[in-house]
Design an enzyme around this catalytic site. Structure first.
Site, PDB file in Angstrom:
ATOM      1  N   GLY A   1     -12.123 -25.203  59.212  1.00 39.00           N
ATOM      2  CA  GLY A   1     -12.586 -24.890  57.686  1.00 39.00           C
ATOM      3  C   GLY A   1     -12.991 -26.296  56.920  1.00 39.00           C
ATOM      4  O   GLY A   1     -14.177 -26.274  56.399  1.00 39.00           O
ATOM      5  N   PHE A   2     -11.906 -26.720  56.668  1.00 38.32           N
ATOM      6  CA  PHE A   2     -11.981 -28.086  55.925  1.00 38.32           C
ATOM      7  C   PHE A   2     -12.626 -27.888  54.516  1.00 38.32           C
ATOM      8  O   PHE A   2     -13.355 -28.826  54.016  1.00 38.32           O
ATOM      9  CB  PHE A   2     -12.948 -29.196  56.556  1.00 38.32           C
ATOM     10  CG  PHE A   2     -12.528 -29.358  58.203  1.00 38.32           C
ATOM     11  CD1 PHE A   2     -11.310 -29.337  58.430  1.00 38.32           C
ATOM     12  CD2 PHE A   2     -13.448 -29.509  59.047  1.00 38.32           C
ATOM     13  CE1 PHE A   2     -11.183 -29.713  59.924  1.00 38.32           C
ATOM     14  CE2 PHE A   2     -13.272 -29.426  60.320  1.00 38.32           C
ATOM     15  CZ  PHE A   2     -11.932 -29.376  60.986  1.00 38.32           C
TER      16      PHE A   2
ATOM     17  N   ARG B   1      10.228 -28.983  54.091  1.00 38.68           N
ATOM     18  CA  ARG B   1      10.443 -28.443  54.981  1.00 38.68           C
ATOM     19  C   ARG B   1       9.427 -28.212  56.115  1.00 38.68           C
ATOM     20  O   ARG B   1       8.220 -27.863  55.741  1.00 38.68           O
ATOM     21  CB  ARG B   1      11.132 -27.075  54.903  1.00 38.68           C
ATOM     22  CG  ARG B   1      11.640 -26.379  56.233  1.00 38.68           C
ATOM     23  CD  ARG B   1      11.704 -24.967  55.881  1.00 38.68           C
ATOM     24  NE  ARG B   1      12.610 -24.534  54.785  1.00 38.68           N
ATOM     25  CZ  ARG B   1      14.164 -24.362  55.326  1.00 38.68           C
ATOM     26  NH1 ARG B   1      14.530 -24.555  56.343  1.00 38.68           N
ATOM     27  NH2 ARG B   1      15.060 -24.218  54.046  1.00 38.68           N
ATOM     28  N   ILE B   2       9.648 -28.646  57.350  1.00 40.18           N
ATOM     29  CA  ILE B   2       8.564 -28.694  58.212  1.00 40.18           C
ATOM     30  C   ILE B   2       8.813 -27.314  59.129  1.00 40.18           C
ATOM     31  O   ILE B   2       9.900 -27.083  59.980  1.00 40.18           O
ATOM     32  CB  ILE B   2       9.036 -29.964  59.351  1.00 40.18           C
ATOM     33  CG1 ILE B   2       8.393 -31.097  58.530  1.00 40.18           C
ATOM     34  CG2 ILE B   2       7.872 -29.787  60.586  1.00 40.18           C
ATOM     35  CD1 ILE B   2       7.306 -31.193  57.793  1.00 40.18           C
TER      36      ILE B   2
ATOM     37  N   LYS C   1       5.615 -29.607  65.955  1.00 37.97           N
ATOM     38  CA  LYS C   1       4.304 -29.963  66.931  1.00 37.97           C
ATOM     39  C   LYS C   1       2.986 -29.858  66.105  1.00 37.97           C
ATOM     40  O   LYS C   1       2.014 -30.517  66.196  1.00 37.97           O
ATOM     41  CB  LYS C   1       4.411 -28.972  68.234  1.00 37.97           C
ATOM     42  CG  LYS C   1       3.340 -29.323  69.306  1.00 37.97           C
ATOM     43  CD  LYS C   1       3.809 -28.348  70.361  1.00 37.97           C
ATOM     44  CE  LYS C   1       3.103 -28.816  71.550  1.00 37.97           C
ATOM     45  NZ  LYS C   1       3.323 -27.940  72.871  1.00 37.97           N
TER      46      LYS C   1
ATOM     47  N   GLN D   1      -1.456 -31.752  62.623  1.00 39.54           N
ATOM     48  CA  GLN D   1      -2.246 -31.911  61.492  1.00 39.54           C
ATOM     49  C   GLN D   1      -2.051 -33.275  60.907  1.00 39.54           C
ATOM     50  O   GLN D   1      -3.284 -33.762  60.409  1.00 39.54           O
ATOM     51  CB  GLN D   1      -1.558 -30.809  60.395  1.00 39.54           C
ATOM     52  CG  GLN D   1      -1.730 -29.443  60.564  1.00 39.54           C
ATOM     53  CD  GLN D   1      -3.268 -29.236  60.243  1.00 39.54           C
ATOM     54  OE1 GLN D   1      -4.309 -29.452  60.758  1.00 39.54           O
ATOM     55  NE2 GLN D   1      -3.389 -28.559  59.065  1.00 39.54           N
TER      56      GLN D   1
ATOM     57  N   LYS E   1       5.915 -28.257  51.614  1.00 31.63           N
ATOM     58  CA  LYS E   1       4.997 -29.010  50.679  1.00 31.63           C
ATOM     59  C   LYS E   1       3.554 -28.780  51.416  1.00 31.63           C
ATOM     60  O   LYS E   1       2.790 -29.278  50.614  1.00 31.63           O
ATOM     61  CB  LYS E   1       5.580 -30.374  50.642  1.00 31.63           C
ATOM     62  CG  LYS E   1       6.719 -30.492  49.479  1.00 31.63           C
ATOM     63  CD  LYS E   1       7.048 -31.858  49.615  1.00 31.63           C
ATOM     64  CE  LYS E   1       7.677 -32.193  48.168  1.00 31.63           C
ATOM     65  NZ  LYS E   1       7.919 -33.516  47.981  1.00 31.63           N
TER      66      LYS E   1
ATOM     67  N   GLU F   1      -3.756 -31.904  54.338  1.00 35.41           N
ATOM     68  CA  GLU F   1      -4.698 -33.132  53.822  1.00 35.41           C
ATOM     69  C   GLU F   1      -4.036 -34.297  53.666  1.00 35.41           C
ATOM     70  O   GLU F   1      -4.813 -35.364  53.467  1.00 35.41           O
ATOM     71  CB  GLU F   1      -5.178 -32.602  52.697  1.00 35.41           C
ATOM     72  CG  GLU F   1      -6.113 -31.202  52.633  1.00 35.41           C
ATOM     73  CD  GLU F   1      -6.481 -30.288  51.496  1.00 35.41           C
ATOM     74  OE1 GLU F   1      -7.442 -30.566  50.927  1.00 35.41           O
ATOM     75  OE2 GLU F   1      -5.664 -29.503  51.176  1.00 35.41           O
TER      76      GLU F   1
END
Lengths: 352, 755
Positions: free
Chosen positions: B250-251, B641-642, B646, B651, B714, B718
């Protein structure tokens, strides 16, 4: 859809007969032709699909040691033919530096010789292009032309030939075998492509209906196998056309050059053989001074056709580099990133 | 604040799960690699016709003639839609009902405003017939001179930039600060137009079922697009179903509805049959948005010790002749380095191009490469190591606003990134390192930053009689892994294993998931999923604790814990029962809850919210030939928080590769005379290929953020671009001693400079 005839002959003779029709085009794997058709850049009335001509798929060595490559041999098959790559390493390196793995698996030897320029104004049908439509003008001349020719161009056309393969082929005196309505003939690869002059729409000496059936490398070209390189400068490290490329071959005897071969790509409408430079090198000590003199000679007539003056010093440096690399000797193994200036860097190699 | 948010921040009932934080592989991975995942253009409803766009080859003027007869006479062509005969729209394509509604072309008149603008649609029984029909239209034009380039027209100060930021923003007296500085630099950086170039082109399959409209099209904003279409076609939103289960990238290019999608729907209306319209690759360079070119002037001043005194970041940007969108390229300068005086200003020109719009890291990506280059130049002017200079000017609070950061582990990113890269061995002077083959070696770094956003979103959660769960939200998977990350959050929200929960997303009839943009989707959708799960558990707890037959009867005040499909007494975990038992006894088939989420205005007022990172790059440059190769990159990021390490790593690496692209490769080459883009294809619009991508290491540092949103997310979509592009550019300067300020860095630049 745009209606066109499609025929798939079984023999070369049938193909030539089929291609006698006006507006006919030979179709091999179509990696260039089909794109051009989709873009309405060319609109052949008949496609003569020659992929069924099995006789053109062989790599053979004749009695005199010449190697004859059928026009339908795939680029990848030729490059990975161990015996061919050993005898003509710069040719194999050039092939593997072109396009992408997928395209090399499809593209043929004959098709590579006849691929069209990548000049954007040729592809853009709304632009004036003397090559696409004779007499219409040249929008590249005052357009985006940083990649265009610095040798052999004319006011009518400043496009370059994009082939990598053709550069070492012309350096090593390859012969092109042609079949046509008037029979068989041969021309040197150097004589196959034409400079634009006032007729940039004429790109080769082929006449309508003629077909390239094979390319021959003379036995004598094996003499360069120990000192042959193809180097290619490009804006990304793979899958990009050459900004400038160079094929260099040397025969070294007692530290001096007995014979030299040199050709440039990306600088002219044809693969550019630098004969004067070769003559200068013959008999010289293989050192930087000789290489620089050769480079100067090769580029004596070079002049910018637009925003591309940088190509001249770049070509000069690349010639010196390629001659140095050839002097050092052909690498024992094909570099992982063929033809790259970075091909000597260990540890960071990737498949091209 | 919604009740759900209260519940999740200070829950009476606790849910335990362990799906969040697991490095799960993509749940849609198998379907994608085996070709079973159906993208929009893979749909072929019965009776389908094919529509092909005819687009303009001039950039400005009028269409004076189209050979419609020739096109219609072509076998297979069913209809030709032009401005003369297209069905009416209920709203004006040139209207501006809201700031996210951008003007578009739907054959409303004969005007041409940019090259590749749609000027007709040919509808046929086959793609081939429609394609040839479009070619036969042979348009004639009355052309006017195209305005192309950042000096093509008079510059003006735009009314606002980005999504409403002021075009002039000053904190402190920058002129005085610069004038009083021991060290000053002024440098001008240029970035070219960029196009999204998603692998999947924009496509639509549209079918009218009476008044009801069913479409398959890739979108990053289902409900927003549905609302826009409802307005344009004068039908109720409920009568429109958009299906968008997968996007091939998409970007930002699929964030908003675009004209060709409307044309596909109009074509279906015109012929009364389903229609498929797929934009060809070169047609993507026009009506779908792009990133504006920029020319950025950076003026920095510092004292002799290298303390920044002032930064002025000015950006010249472009918009279209008919719409206002202004790339907020200077804005990150307010958030990154601690200078007492900071000013950002803009001016803009109108060009005859499509409207520039959101492209991955809007504003920040081009702004970052300029700012990070300038900071490097300033560090050099002060004789300081680039990292030492950045640490010296570390912003403990957001420089322009003075707000504390909700969390900021940038110092840890600097430290850990530098350690892994081996940064401290770097010679201060450029052109000091060579490898054994004689190539110039350079090391550069950049600070990464991106704002931590979230939008309003909704979700629904259900626990069924068998104890399994269903969670729904109209979320968007652009390839970033939304299907997987949300399934993980959904499972935890219901305290179930992941395979016990069905997660549904990707259609417009599901709860509004906002827009997948601004790196905000995980927070935007994760929060309502989390809250919907909490709501269901609360309902189950209510059922159990008020039922005398339940072992949990009377536990209301103490609360219960949900774990592995069971509710347990918080004060005595030996007492509990399964969801299924609770529902069975209550005679219920299922219990349902809904959740919502939105940014917390109070927290946003109080805190500056940004992700951060530090990127380190090594390049090698051929000293004679000017060819550049990135050989090593390390990125350390702090992004709260992740959810799935993976996917996050993917990303971040993808973003870092985009950074390489911005520094060394990407550029849309526009002929300034015609306004046509001369490299509108993936062969010649260069993005990095495998050989351009080195060993990349991307990792996250621990960061807990209690303020951004309940889950502390967060976003990572990008930030990888930012910092990275500057790191590569700085590495090239360090290798060669020559600073290229016009991006991408080209061989010609380095050859001219005698690299």
């Amino acid at each position: 859809m745009n209606r066109f005839d499609y025929v798939k002959p079984a023999t070369v003779a049938e193909a030539i007969a089929a291609a006698a029709a006006p507006g006919a085009a030979y179709l091999a794997s179509g990696t260039n032709l089909l794109d051009l058709m989709k873009g309405n850049v060319v609109r052949p009335a008949r496609l003569v699909d020659i992929t069924g001509l099995k006789e053109l798929t062989r790599i053979e060595t004749s009695g005199n040691g010449d190697v004859r490559i059928g026009a339908l041999v795939r680029n990848a098959d030729l490059a990975y033919d161990a015996s061919f790559a050993k005898d003509f390493p710069a040719v194999a390196e050039a092939l593997l530096s072109g396009a992408s793995a997928q395209l090399r698996n499809a593209a043929t030897v004959g098709g590579n010789l006849l691929q069209r320029t990548r000049c954007a104004y040729f592809y853009d049908t709304a632009s004036a292009c003397n090559k696409r439509t004779a007499g219409s003008g040249c929008d590249a001349r005052d357009g985006e032309n940083s990649q265009h020719a610095v040798l052999g161009w004319s006011e009518a056309c400043i496009a370059t030939n994009p082939s990598d393969f053709c550069v070492p082929l012309t350096a090593f005196d390859a012969i092109v075998e042609i079949e046509g309505p008037a029979g068989r003939r041969e021309v040197s690869l150097d004589a196959l492509h034409l400079l634009p002059g006032r007729t940039p729409e004429r790109e080769t000496v082929l006449v309508p209906g003629e077909m390239i059936v094979a390319v021959r490398l003379p036995a004598a070209a094996r003499a360069f196998a120990g000192h042959a390189r193809y180097l290619k400068v490009r804006e990304r490290n793979s899958y990009a056309f050459a900004v400038v490329s160079t094929a260099a071959g040397l025969v070294i005897e007692n530290g001096s050059i007995r014979e030299a071969r040199l050709a440039l790509g990306g600088v002219a409408a044809k693969p550019w053989r630098a004969r004067e430079a070769e003559t200068l090198l013959a008999g010289q000590a293989a050192d930087a001074r000789a290489f620089e003199r050769a480079a100067d000679a090769a580029l004596r007539d070079a002049k910018p056709s637009g925003d591309n003056a940088y190509k001249i010093p770049l070509a000069r440096q690349l010639i010196v580099r390629a001659l140095q690399a050839a002097m050092q000797g052909t690498p024992a193994r094909m570099p992982a990133l063929p033809a790259s200036p970075f091909s000597s860097v260990p540890g960071v190699l990737h498949d091209a | 604040m919604t009740p759900e948010l209260n519940l999740s921040r200070d829950p009476a009932h606790i849910r335990h799960g362990s799906n969040i934080g697991q490095p799960l592989s993509r749940v849609d991975g198998l379907a994608k690699v085996t070709g079973r995942a159906t993208y929009a253009a893979d749909n072929n409803p019965p009776g389908l016709l094919y529509a092909v766009l005819a687009v303009s080859s001039i950039a400005r003027g009028r269409v004076t003639a189209l050979d419609v007869d020739a096109a219609k006479a072509h076998p297979g062509v069913v209809e030709v839609m032009t401005q003369a005969n297209r069905p009416p729209l209920h709203a004006d394509p040139d209207g501006k009902p809201n700031p996210f509604a951008f003007r578009f072309e739907a054959l409303q008149n004969d005007r041409v405003r940019y090259a590749n603008q749609p000027i007709a649609v040919v509808i046929a029984e086959s793609l081939e017939a429609a394609t040839e029909g479009a070619a036969l239209l042979a348009p004639r034009y009355e052309a006017e001179p195209a305005r192309i380039g950042l000096d093509a027209d008079a510059a003006y100060v735009p009314p606002a930039v980005g999504m409403g930021s002021p075009a002039e923003e000053r904190h402190g007296d920058v002129e005085a600060a610069l004038a009083g500085s021991d060290r000053q630099i002024t440098a001008v950086y240029e970035t070219p137009p960029h196009y999204h170039n998603a692998m999947e082109p924009h496509a639509i399959v549209a079918e009218w079922q009476g008044d009801r409209l069913v479409i398959d099209t890739p979108t990053q904003g289902l409900v927003m697009m549905r609302a826009r279409l409802a307005e344009l076609f004068g039908i109720a939103p409920e009568n429109i179903l958009i299906r968008s289960p997968y996007l091939g990238g998409g970007f930002g290019g699929k964030g908003l509805m675009a004209g060709p999608q409307v044309l596909g729907i109009l074509a279906a209306k015109m012929v009364g049959r389903p229609v498929k319209l797929v934009a060809r690759r070169e047609q993507l360079y026009g009506p779908f948005g792009h990133r504006s070119p920029t020319r950025q002037t950076l003026r920095l001043g510092a004292n002799a010790a290298g303390q920044l005194a002032g930064i002025h970041h000015h950006a010249r940007i472009a918009t279209s002749s008919f719409e206002d969108f202004y790339e907020s390229a200077a804005h990150l300068t307010h958030t990154l380095y601690a200078a007492p005086a900071i000013a950002t200003t803009y001016d803009a020109v109108r060009m005859d191009t499509g409207t520039p719009l959101f492209v991955r890291a809007p504003g920040i990506a081009p702004g970052s490469i300029a700012l990070e280059s300038a900071v490097d130049e300033m560090a050099a002017a002060c004789g300081l190591d680039p990292l030492a200079f950045r640490v010296k000017n570390y912003a403990e609070v957001e420089p322009s606003t003075g707000k504390p950061f909700s969390s900021k582990a940038l110092r840890e990113c600097y430290t850990q990134g530098a350690e892994r890269f081996g940064w401290w061995d770097r010679p201060l002077k450029p052109r000091m390192m060579r490898d054994k083959d004689g190539f110039l070696v350079g090391w550069g770094m950049g600070t990464a930053t991106f704002h931590a956003l979230m939008f309003a979103g909704q979700a629904r959660a259900v626990i069924r009689r068998d104890g399994s769960g269903v969670v729904e939200s109209g979320a968007h998977d652009m390839g970033q892994g939304a299907w997987t990350a949300f399934a993980q959050i959904a499972a935890d929200s219901l305290a179930l294993e992941r395979d016990q929960v069905t997660f549904r997303a990707g259609t417009s009839d599901l709860p509004d998931a906002g827009i997948a943009g601004g790196s905000a989707h995980t927070a935007t959708v994760g929060t309502p999923i989390h809250n919907a799960g909490a709501a269901v558990i609360a309902k189950l707890a209510e059922l159990a604790t008020s039922d005398q037959r339940s072992p949990l009867f009377g536990a209301g005040n103490a609360g219960v814990i949900a774990r592995s499909g069971r509710l347990l007494r918080r004060d005595d975990e030996g007492r509990g029962e399964s969801y299924a038992d609770i529902l069975a006894r209550a005679g219920l088939d299922q219990v349902e809850g809904s959740g919502s989420g939105m940014p917390d205005p109070a927290a946003n007022e109080q805190y500056a919210m940004h992700s951060h990172g530090a990127v380190f790059a090594e390049v090698k440059v051929d000293p004679d030939l000017g060819q550049v190769r990135v050989t090593r990159m390390v990125g350390a990021f702090a992004a709260g928080r992740i959810i799935n390490p993976k996917l996050v790593k993917s990303q971040l690496i993808g973003g870092m590769i985009w950074g390489i692209s911005l520094a060394l490769h990407e550029e849309a080459v526009t002929d300034p005379r015609s306004g046509r883009i001369m490299n509108a294809n993936l062969g010649e619009y260069h993005v990095p290929v495998n050989a351009d991508v080195p060993a990349i290491e991307a990792f996250t540092v621990e960061e807990h953020d209690p303020f951004v949103n309940p889950l502390g997310i967060k976003g990572v979509g990008e930030i990888g671009i930012t910092g990275s592009a500057g790191a590569v550019a700085n590495a090239v300067a360090h290798a060669t001693g020559f600073r290229v300020r016009r991006f991408p860095v080209r061989i010609s630049d380095l050859v001219r400079a005698g690299a």
